[in-house]
Scaffold this active site. Structure first.
Site, PDB file in Angstrom:
ATOM      1  N   GLN A 137     -13.965   2.864  -0.733  1.00 59.57           N
ATOM      2  CA  GLN A 137     -14.959   2.355  -1.312  1.00 59.57           C
ATOM      3  C   GLN A 137     -13.484   1.820  -2.581  1.00 59.57           C
ATOM      4  OE1 GLN A 137     -17.859   4.254  -5.054  1.00 59.57           O
ATOM      5  NE2 GLN A 137     -18.309   5.084  -3.737  1.00 59.57           N
ATOM      6  N   ILE A 196     -29.630   9.826  -4.802  1.00 62.99           N
ATOM      7  CA  ILE A 196     -28.943   9.658  -3.432  1.00 62.99           C
ATOM      8  C   ILE A 196     -27.705   9.157  -3.469  1.00 62.99           C
ATOM      9  CG2 ILE A 196     -28.939   8.421  -0.858  1.00 62.99           C
ATOM     10  CD1 ILE A 196     -31.704   7.505  -0.866  1.00 62.99           C
ATOM     11  N   SER A 197     -26.752   9.551  -2.989  1.00 66.34           N
ATOM     12  CA  SER A 197     -25.410   8.800  -3.267  1.00 66.34           C
ATOM     13  C   SER A 197     -25.059   7.594  -2.648  1.00 66.34           C
ATOM     14  CB  SER A 197     -24.292  10.266  -2.937  1.00 66.34           C
ATOM     15  OG  SER A 197     -23.088   9.089  -2.093  1.00 66.34           O
ATOM     16  N   PRO A 198     -24.710   6.737  -3.755  1.00 73.08           N
ATOM     17  CA  PRO A 198     -24.808   4.634  -3.153  1.00 73.08           C
ATOM     18  C   PRO A 198     -23.575   5.151  -2.398  1.00 73.08           C
ATOM     19  CG  PRO A 198     -24.930   5.462  -5.929  1.00 73.08           C
ATOM     20  CD  PRO A 198     -24.728   7.224  -4.981  1.00 73.08           C
ATOM     21  N   ASP A 199     -22.696   5.729  -2.161  1.00 73.51           N
ATOM     22  CA  ASP A 199     -21.529   5.917  -1.163  1.00 73.51           C
ATOM     23  C   ASP A 199     -22.206   6.228  -0.054  1.00 73.51           C
ATOM     24  OD1 ASP A 199     -18.794   5.393  -0.319  1.00 73.51           O
ATOM     25  OD2 ASP A 199     -18.498   7.187  -0.048  1.00 73.51           O
ATOM     26  N   LYS A 220     -25.905   0.510  -7.750  1.00 75.31           N
ATOM     27  CA  LYS A 220     -25.657   1.490  -6.984  1.00 75.31           C
ATOM     28  C   LYS A 220     -26.781   2.949  -7.569  1.00 75.31           C
ATOM     29  CE  LYS A 220     -22.008   2.808 -10.636  1.00 75.31           C
ATOM     30  NZ  LYS A 220     -20.800   3.711 -10.780  1.00 75.31           N
ATOM     31  N   HIS A 276       0.311  -1.680   0.455  1.00 70.40           N
ATOM     32  CA  HIS A 276       0.184  -0.122   0.146  1.00 70.40           C
ATOM     33  C   HIS A 276       0.423   0.819  -0.177  1.00 70.40           C
ATOM     34  CE1 HIS A 276      -3.859   2.272   0.203  1.00 70.40           C
ATOM     35  NE2 HIS A 276      -4.043   1.891   1.301  1.00 70.40           N
ATOM     36  N   SER A 314     -10.316  10.569  -1.514  1.00 72.39           N
ATOM     37  CA  SER A 314      -8.674  11.381  -2.272  1.00 72.39           C
ATOM     38  C   SER A 314      -8.746  12.282  -2.740  1.00 72.39           C
ATOM     39  CB  SER A 314      -9.543  10.379  -3.678  1.00 72.39           C
ATOM     40  OG  SER A 314      -8.432  10.819  -4.377  1.00 72.39           O
TER      41      SER A 314
HETATM   42  N1  COA Z   1     -28.123  11.565  -6.887  1.00 70.95           N
HETATM   43  C1  COA Z   1     -28.287  11.036  -8.580  1.00 70.95           C
HETATM   44  N2  COA Z   1     -26.899   9.762  -8.267  1.00 70.95           N
HETATM   45  C2  COA Z   1     -25.893  10.333  -7.607  1.00 70.95           C
HETATM   46  C3  COA Z   1     -26.194  11.649  -5.944  1.00 70.95           C
HETATM   47  C4  COA Z   1     -27.329  12.165  -6.514  1.00 70.95           C
HETATM   48  N3  COA Z   1     -27.493  12.509  -5.330  1.00 70.95           N
HETATM   49  N4  COA Z   1     -25.212  11.359  -5.593  1.00 70.95           N
HETATM   50  C5  COA Z   1     -23.782  10.587  -6.715  1.00 70.95           C
HETATM   51  N5  COA Z   1     -24.540   9.772  -7.528  1.00 70.95           N
HETATM   52  C6  COA Z   1     -23.863   9.261  -9.263  1.00 70.95           C
HETATM   53  C7  COA Z   1     -22.416   9.733  -8.922  1.00 70.95           C
HETATM   54  O1  COA Z   1     -22.835  11.032  -9.890  1.00 70.95           O
HETATM   55  C8  COA Z   1     -21.884   8.778  -9.284  1.00 70.95           C
HETATM   56  O2  COA Z   1     -22.610   8.416 -10.636  1.00 70.95           O
HETATM   57  P1  COA Z   1     -21.194   7.527 -12.174  1.00 70.95           P
HETATM   58  O3  COA Z   1     -21.446   5.944 -11.561  1.00 70.95           O
HETATM   59  O4  COA Z   1     -22.407   7.636 -13.206  1.00 70.95           O
HETATM   60  O5  COA Z   1     -20.591   7.487 -11.623  1.00 70.95           O
HETATM   61  C9  COA Z   1     -22.158   7.440  -8.595  1.00 70.95           C
HETATM   62  O6  COA Z   1     -23.781   8.153  -8.009  1.00 70.95           O
HETATM   63  C10 COA Z   1     -21.407   7.451  -7.476  1.00 70.95           C
HETATM   64  O7  COA Z   1     -21.109   8.711  -6.013  1.00 70.95           O
HETATM   65  P2  COA Z   1     -21.137   8.465  -4.818  1.00 70.95           P
HETATM   66  O8  COA Z   1     -21.511   7.322  -4.959  1.00 70.95           O
HETATM   67  O9  COA Z   1     -21.573   9.711  -4.353  1.00 70.95           O
HETATM   68  O10 COA Z   1     -19.240   8.055  -4.789  1.00 70.95           O
HETATM   69  P3  COA Z   1     -18.740   8.980  -5.620  1.00 70.95           P
HETATM   70  O11 COA Z   1     -18.236   8.368  -6.829  1.00 70.95           O
HETATM   71  O12 COA Z   1     -18.396  10.555  -5.383  1.00 70.95           O
HETATM   72  O13 COA Z   1     -17.155   8.629  -3.930  1.00 70.95           O
HETATM   73  C11 COA Z   1     -15.645   8.821  -2.847  1.00 70.95           C
HETATM   74  C12 COA Z   1     -17.111   8.887  -3.583  1.00 70.95           C
HETATM   75  C13 COA Z   1     -15.368   9.322  -1.509  1.00 70.95           C
HETATM   76  C14 COA Z   1     -15.703   7.243  -2.466  1.00 70.95           C
HETATM   77  C15 COA Z   1     -14.755   8.875  -3.575  1.00 70.95           C
HETATM   78  O14 COA Z   1     -15.288  10.638  -3.755  1.00 70.95           O
HETATM   79  C16 COA Z   1     -13.271   8.703  -3.749  1.00 70.95           C
HETATM   80  O15 COA Z   1     -12.523   9.734  -2.368  1.00 70.95           O
HETATM   81  N6  COA Z   1     -12.443   7.909  -3.748  1.00 70.95           N
HETATM   82  C17 COA Z   1     -11.814   7.570  -3.549  1.00 70.95           C
HETATM   83  C18 COA Z   1     -11.280   6.380  -2.261  1.00 70.95           C
HETATM   84  C19 COA Z   1     -10.176   5.760  -2.316  1.00 70.95           C
HETATM   85  O16 COA Z   1      -8.801   6.237  -2.631  1.00 70.95           O
HETATM   86  N7  COA Z   1     -10.218   4.275  -1.981  1.00 70.95           N
HETATM   87  C20 COA Z   1      -9.278   3.521  -1.971  1.00 70.95           C
HETATM   88  C21 COA Z   1      -8.066   3.749  -0.502  1.00 70.95           C
HETATM   89  S1  COA Z   1      -7.255   2.385  -0.745  1.00 70.95           S
END
Ligand code: COA
Length: 591
Positions: free
Chosen positions: A520, A392-395, A384, A308, A421
């Site tokens: 995630q 809603i945000s899936p995360d 998702k 890592h 990130s």
């Molecule tokens: N309504 C409809 N769609 C939505 C929404 C809402 N209110 N909020 C989010 N979405 C959609 C997004 O547009 C995205 O669409 P896509 O599937 O077309 O790409 C999808 O839902 C996913 O969004 P969300 O679940 O909010 O997550 P994210 O992609 O913004 O990720 C984190 C969030 C925190 C995971 C990301 O910002 C991050 O930091 N990732 C890195 C983590 C990392 O480094 N992990 C490894 C460590 S080893």
């Protein structure tokens, strides 16, 4: 065999790399934004102090929090130690590309104290939310390796040497080989050529009574630091170790794994990728310090293991996606007629001292392997798309389901880590999203309360999700609290002043004792990454939300009576389903 060849060919032929793999020759297309990336800001002191107290609220008792509030007030008073450390950090920020990166890597990944971390699995995605991302981690993955040290480990990256390495290492039956993967004219070996070479390696390593030198890399880092010195005293051993460290990556051709039922097949595969199953199986068929190891089992099971320190999960998964995409394309290159040299076997002279270290490593590895419970759960009811359809945000939805699952099991909220990130900033890695909030606590406490109406529950769910999304936005824009607190603490150490009381406070230990350590790691490929818990009585939860299902890997320690991975996985499934039901029964709620 097909996947093995494709892994090698895909990495030697990525669209953005000019052969041989060289950091200095990466073409400019993906780096357009690199020099214009902003530097990570140092958040305002008072903002972090206030947000720290807010983050403690769901996991602390009111009277405990009173003491911490007093400490924080003292820390941030004008002319106090907080101000002094903040100024130090701001100065550091003005003189470096990223003020936290060295602290973060040294403290989180390379520090000797704390729990040993279990090793965890290109077209490039250069944007997040429309903003350009730092691409530096992509330079750190190939030809790099972690080196054990007596006081502190280091990471060495040979891709930056000139000329860069042109070989990979292949390990089969615990025997390591150097495989040159470029022809003399600089073209990468074709799939046919690779097939010939891998067959030669395979048939010259059929002996099975070989000492598993690679298992030394599973030792506790302090013991490995010492064992490494005695291993490389011998010149042959030193050259063999260097060849592994320099190699572009390691390919592990694994022997059999235990036969398991269909129900546990995915979990067993995760274990094979994570630690190899113990010394009687494939744990010796690795070099865990290597940043990147591709693993292909006798039964065709395949995946990767990565160290890592040099990079986060997303660049590794982007690489996996690239490999999988590559496997779909037919190969067009013709093999040159020139015969290839035999891959070179790496030799190790095993002295009685090294033999003793190997035995110790086998013993401790087996204890670790037996202690780790890994559950891969494919949640197949929805993915998702469902939260997205409800806007809603899936995360955030998944994180709130985890909060609900945990609360149902323990009747309390816990300190929860989710990686965010920081790649919008130059050399950015991650900060922490603290998923347990006062809003999430109110939501989980109300969920099973029959005296509450569904409309109220949905309203609380909405608030919890909003709080999570807002923490996420704060974290990815460099305004979260954890890296800042780490920086302030390390600044005190650098200034050689006594570490402020806020860091000796039991609240700080509690805040960093992550019962839930989550991440995630999304991918195009239908796969899941996994890692172990970060505290003895905690869980590791990694997830990959696909459109119509979600892949989870839930880990815990068997030796801990408090935790139970199977129960948490079940509670998580129930929580996701119950949250869907609530949404569907209350369709007009605005989230
Ligand atoms: N309504 C409809 N769609 C939505 C929404 C809402 N209110 N909020 C989010 N979405 C959609 C997004 O547009 C995205 O669409 P896509 O599937 O077309 O790409 C999808 O839902 C996913 O969004 P969300 O679940 O909010 O997550 P994210 O992609 O913004 O990720 C984190 C969030 C925190 C995971 C990301 O910002 C991050 O930091 N990732 C890195 C983590 C990392 O480094 N992990 C490894 C460590 S080893």
């Amino acid at each position: 065999k097909f996947f093995t060849l494709c892994v090698i060919a895909a990495i030697l032929n990525p669209c953005h790399l000019v052969k041989p793999v060289s950091a200095t020759r990466v073409t400019g297309r993906y780096l357009t934004h690199q020099s214009g990336l902003p530097c990570l800001p140092v958040p305002p002191l008072q903002q972090t102090c206030d947000r720290y107290i807010t983050a403690l609220e769901p996991i602390m008792e009111v009277d405990e929090l009173k003491h911490t509030r007093e400490l924080m007030e003292e820390f941030q008073k004008p002319g106090g130690v907080g101000e002094r450390l903040q100024k130090g950090l701001e100065k550091r920020a003005s003189n470096t590309k990223n003020w936290v990166i060295n602290y973060f890597i040294s403290f989180v990944f390379l520090a000797k104290s704390g729990m040993p971390r279990l090793p965890s699995p290109w077209t490039l995605p250069p944007y997040l939310g429309g903003k350009p991302l730092c691409m530096n981690q992509y330079y750190e993955v190939l030809s790099s390796c972690r080196i054990p040290g007596l006081k502190r480990d280091t990471v060495v990256n040979h891709a930056k040497s000139s000329p860069p390495p042109k070989h990979i290492t292949v390990v089969h039956n615990f025997q390591f080989f150097v495989l040159d993967v470029y022809n003399s004219n600089g073209s990468p070996l074709t799939a046919d050529q690779l097939c010939v070479q891998l067959n030669r390696i395979y048939s010259s390593s059929l002996q099975t009574n070989i000492e598993p030198v690679g298992i030394l890399t599973t030792l506790h880092r302090d013991s490995w630091g010492k064992a490494h010195i005695s291993l490389i005293k011998d010149q042959t051993n030193k050259e063999s170790v260097l060849a592994i460290q320099r190699s572009i990556f390691t390919l592990c051709l694994d022997g059999a794994m235990p036969q398991v039922s269909d129900a546990t097949h995915h979990s067993c595969a995760a274990i094979q990728m994570l630690h190899g199953g113990g010394s009687q199986w494939n744990s010796g068929n690795r070099w865990f310090d290597k940043t990147l190891q591709f693993i292909v089992g006798e039964d065709g099971m395949c995946g990767a293991n990565y160290e890592h320190a040099p990079a986060e999960g997303p660049p590794i998964v982007a690489l996996i996606d690239h490999v999988v995409e590559y496997t779909r394309k037919p190969e067009t290159a013709q093999s040159p007629k020139v015969p290839l040299p035999m891959p070179q076997k790496l030799h190790f002279n095993i002295t009685p001292e090294i033999k003793k270290d190997i035995e110790e490593a086998k013993h401790s590895m087996n204890k670790l392997a037996q202690d780790l419970d890994m559950r891969v759960m494919v949640f197949s009811h929805f993915g998702k798309n469902l939260p997205k359809a409800h806007k809603i945000s899936p995360d955030a939805f998944i994180q709130m389901a985890l909060q609900l699952a945990y609360y149902r099991m323990y009747q309390r909220c816990c300190s929860t880590y989710e990686s965010a990130s920081l790649r919008m900033f130059r050399l950015g890695r991650t900060d922490t999203i603290r998923s347990a909030s006062s809003a999430s606590a109110a939501f989980v406490k109300a969920f099973d309360d029959h005296s509450r109406q569904n409309t109220e529950k949905v309203d609380l769910m909405g608030k919890a999700i909003k709080a999570h999304k807002s923490y996420t936005n704060m974290a990815i824009s460099g305004q979260a609290i954890d890296r800042h607190l780490l920086g302030l603490k390390m600044q005190a150490v650098e200034d050689k002043i006594s570490v402020p009381d806020i860091f000796k406070d039991s609240a700080y230990n509690k805040a960093l004792h992550y019962h839930l350590s989550t991440s995630q790691v999304p991918s195009k490929t239908d796969c899941v990454m996994c890692f172990g818990p970060v505290v003895p009585n905690g869980y590791g939860v990694c997830y990959n939300p696909m459109n119509d299902h979600i892949n989870f890997a839930v880990s815990s320690f068997n030796g801990c009576k408090e935790t139970n991975g199977a129960l948490l996985a079940q509670a998580l499934e129930d929580a996701l389903l119950d949250m869907r039901t609530l949404l569907e029964q209350t369709p007009r709620a605005k989230l």
